[in-house]
Design a protein around this motif. Structure first.
Motif, PDB file in Angstrom:
ATOM      1  N   PRO A   1       8.563   4.143   3.782  1.00 40.08           N
ATOM      2  CA  PRO A   1       7.252   4.604   3.317  1.00 40.08           C
ATOM      3  C   PRO A   1       7.338   5.594   2.157  1.00 40.08           C
ATOM      4  O   PRO A   1       8.317   6.325   2.018  1.00 40.08           O
ATOM      5  CB  PRO A   1       6.657   5.278   4.556  1.00 40.08           C
ATOM      6  CG  PRO A   1       7.851   5.761   5.312  1.00 40.08           C
ATOM      7  CD  PRO A   1       8.940   4.758   5.066  1.00 40.08           C
ATOM      8  N   LYS A   2       6.300   5.597   1.344  1.00 36.52           N
ATOM      9  CA  LYS A   2       6.192   6.571   0.257  1.00 36.52           C
ATOM     10  C   LYS A   2       5.744   7.934   0.779  1.00 36.52           C
ATOM     11  O   LYS A   2       6.056   8.958   0.185  1.00 36.52           O
ATOM     12  CB  LYS A   2       5.189   6.082  -0.793  1.00 36.52           C
ATOM     13  CG  LYS A   2       5.591   4.793  -1.500  1.00 36.52           C
ATOM     14  CD  LYS A   2       4.518   4.370  -2.485  1.00 36.52           C
ATOM     15  CE  LYS A   2       4.867   3.071  -3.172  1.00 36.52           C
ATOM     16  NZ  LYS A   2       3.782   2.622  -4.084  1.00 36.52           N
ATOM     17  N   ASN A   3       4.984   7.922   1.836  1.00 39.03           N
ATOM     18  CA  ASN A   3       4.481   9.155   2.441  1.00 39.03           C
ATOM     19  C   ASN A   3       4.651   9.065   3.952  1.00 39.03           C
ATOM     20  O   ASN A   3       4.742   7.956   4.509  1.00 39.03           O
ATOM     21  CB  ASN A   3       2.995   9.364   2.103  1.00 39.03           C
ATOM     22  CG  ASN A   3       2.762   9.638   0.630  1.00 39.03           C
ATOM     23  OD1 ASN A   3       3.172  10.660   0.109  1.00 39.03           O
ATOM     24  ND2 ASN A   3       2.100   8.710  -0.062  1.00 39.03           N
TER      25      ASN A   3
ATOM     26  N   THR B   1       0.802  -1.212   0.000  1.00 43.47           N
ATOM     27  CA  THR B   1       0.000   0.000   0.000  1.00 43.47           C
ATOM     28  C   THR B   1       0.838   1.267   0.000  1.00 43.47           C
ATOM     29  O   THR B   1       0.607   2.181  -0.768  1.00 43.47           O
ATOM     30  CB  THR B   1      -0.943   0.018   1.218  1.00 43.47           C
ATOM     31  OG1 THR B   1      -1.719  -1.172   1.225  1.00 43.47           O
ATOM     32  CG2 THR B   1      -1.881   1.218   1.166  1.00 43.47           C
ATOM     33  N   ASN B   2       1.847   1.353   0.854  1.00 40.40           N
ATOM     34  CA  ASN B   2       2.524   2.638   1.021  1.00 40.40           C
ATOM     35  C   ASN B   2       4.020   2.491   1.280  1.00 40.40           C
ATOM     36  O   ASN B   2       4.641   3.383   1.845  1.00 40.40           O
ATOM     37  CB  ASN B   2       1.887   3.408   2.189  1.00 40.40           C
ATOM     38  CG  ASN B   2       2.251   4.881   2.189  1.00 40.40           C
ATOM     39  OD1 ASN B   2       2.215   5.543   1.153  1.00 40.40           O
ATOM     40  ND2 ASN B   2       2.610   5.409   3.346  1.00 40.40           N
TER      41      ASN B   2
ATOM     42  N   ALA C   1      -2.262   8.448   4.870  1.00 37.30           N
ATOM     43  CA  ALA C   1      -0.962   8.935   5.317  1.00 37.30           C
ATOM     44  C   ALA C   1      -1.084  10.384   5.758  1.00 37.30           C
ATOM     45  O   ALA C   1      -2.074  11.072   5.469  1.00 37.30           O
ATOM     46  CB  ALA C   1       0.056   8.793   4.196  1.00 37.30           C
TER      47      ALA C   1
ATOM     48  N   TRP D   1      -2.902   4.571   3.552  1.00 34.32           N
ATOM     49  CA  TRP D   1      -1.956   3.910   4.449  1.00 34.32           C
ATOM     50  C   TRP D   1      -2.376   2.462   4.680  1.00 34.32           C
ATOM     51  O   TRP D   1      -1.612   1.543   4.489  1.00 34.32           O
ATOM     52  CB  TRP D   1      -1.878   4.670   5.768  1.00 34.32           C
ATOM     53  CG  TRP D   1      -0.809   4.161   6.676  1.00 34.32           C
ATOM     54  CD1 TRP D   1      -0.955   3.276   7.710  1.00 34.32           C
ATOM     55  CD2 TRP D   1       0.587   4.484   6.638  1.00 34.32           C
ATOM     56  NE1 TRP D   1       0.255   3.032   8.300  1.00 34.32           N
ATOM     57  CE2 TRP D   1       1.222   3.765   7.674  1.00 34.32           C
ATOM     58  CE3 TRP D   1       1.355   5.323   5.822  1.00 34.32           C
ATOM     59  CZ2 TRP D   1       2.585   3.858   7.913  1.00 34.32           C
ATOM     60  CZ3 TRP D   1       2.719   5.414   6.063  1.00 34.32           C
ATOM     61  CH2 TRP D   1       3.319   4.687   7.100  1.00 34.32           C
TER      62      TRP D   1
END
Length: 224
Positions: A75-77, A62-63, A209, A194
């Motif tokens: 994490p991406k965010n 997911t993230n 996020a 998230w």
């Protein structure tokens, strides 16, 4: 003396805490966020520049993505500010916080097979009936690709006859249909999400996020 010892112990823990959890203050650029000692790109790096996790490891779809520099999933965010749940691994994978990655979920050992009775009950007739039943079951399994309730979804990048059996009513990456053939939805690709779920073949966002707000439809995350 005890007070000084306590101060030394706390100060020794501070680098570990700073390296493990995101910090509030940041010297990163506007398109970055602070994660431990690193500045990570918001939204994650281009997919073409990311690398796959090592064999036997996985990242939450997911993230997260695999950070080659960090040697773990990053994490991406930025995560939600308070009480955010643990990252969401794929089915049959479990998140290990200390390692910051997903590992295969341990499976309990299978019970030993029961010993069949030597008594056939009717001069061997039951054995013949059992053989006939086995043939019917074998024929049925060959005539259908997947058990009842599961869809045969082709696997991208493999031969045309390679597929996996998925429950598209609950499968995160093929929710409502096989995304490999252009059907359904990949819930893990929802921007800013998230934690997500697939409920009754529809994507549902549970948590967004930081920097995103949950949409009223619970299907999207809106950038703030």
């Amino acid at each position: 003396m005890r007070f000084s010892t306590a101060l030394l112990f706390v100060s020794a823990l501070l680098p570990f805490a700073a390296a493990t959890y995101p910090t509030g203050q940041s010297n990163c650029g506007n398109d970055q966020f602070k994660w431990g000692n690193d500045c990570l790109p918001k939204g994650g790096p281009p997919q073409s520049t990311t690398t796959k996790p090592p064999n036997g490891s996985d990242c939450p779809p997911t993230n997260y993505y695999w950070g080659s520099k960090q040697g773990c999933c990053v994490p991406k965010n930025p995560p939600p500010t308070t009480n955010y749940p643990e990252p969401q691994c794929r089915k049959n994978w479990t998140w290990y916080p200390a390692l910051r990655k997903c590992l295969p979920t341990p499976t309990p050992p299978s019970p030993p097979p029961s010993t069949p009775s030597k008594y056939n009950g009717n001069n061997g007739n039951n054995g013949n009936n059992g053989n006939n039943h086995y043939k019917k079951r074998t024929h049925k399994s060959r005539s259908t690709l997947c058990p009842t309730g599961l869809d045969a979804c082709p696997i991208k990048g493999l031969a045309a006859n390679d597929y996996e059996c998925l429950d598209t009513y609950t499968e995160l990456e093929s929710c409502g249909g096989c995304t490999s053939v252009g059907k359904g939805q990949d819930c893990t690709s929802i921007e800013g999400a998230w934690n997500v779920g697939c409920e009754q073949a529809r994507c549902v966002v549970y948590t967004c996020a930081a920097g995103f707000q949950l949409g009223l439809d619970r299907k999207t995350c809106i950038s703030l």
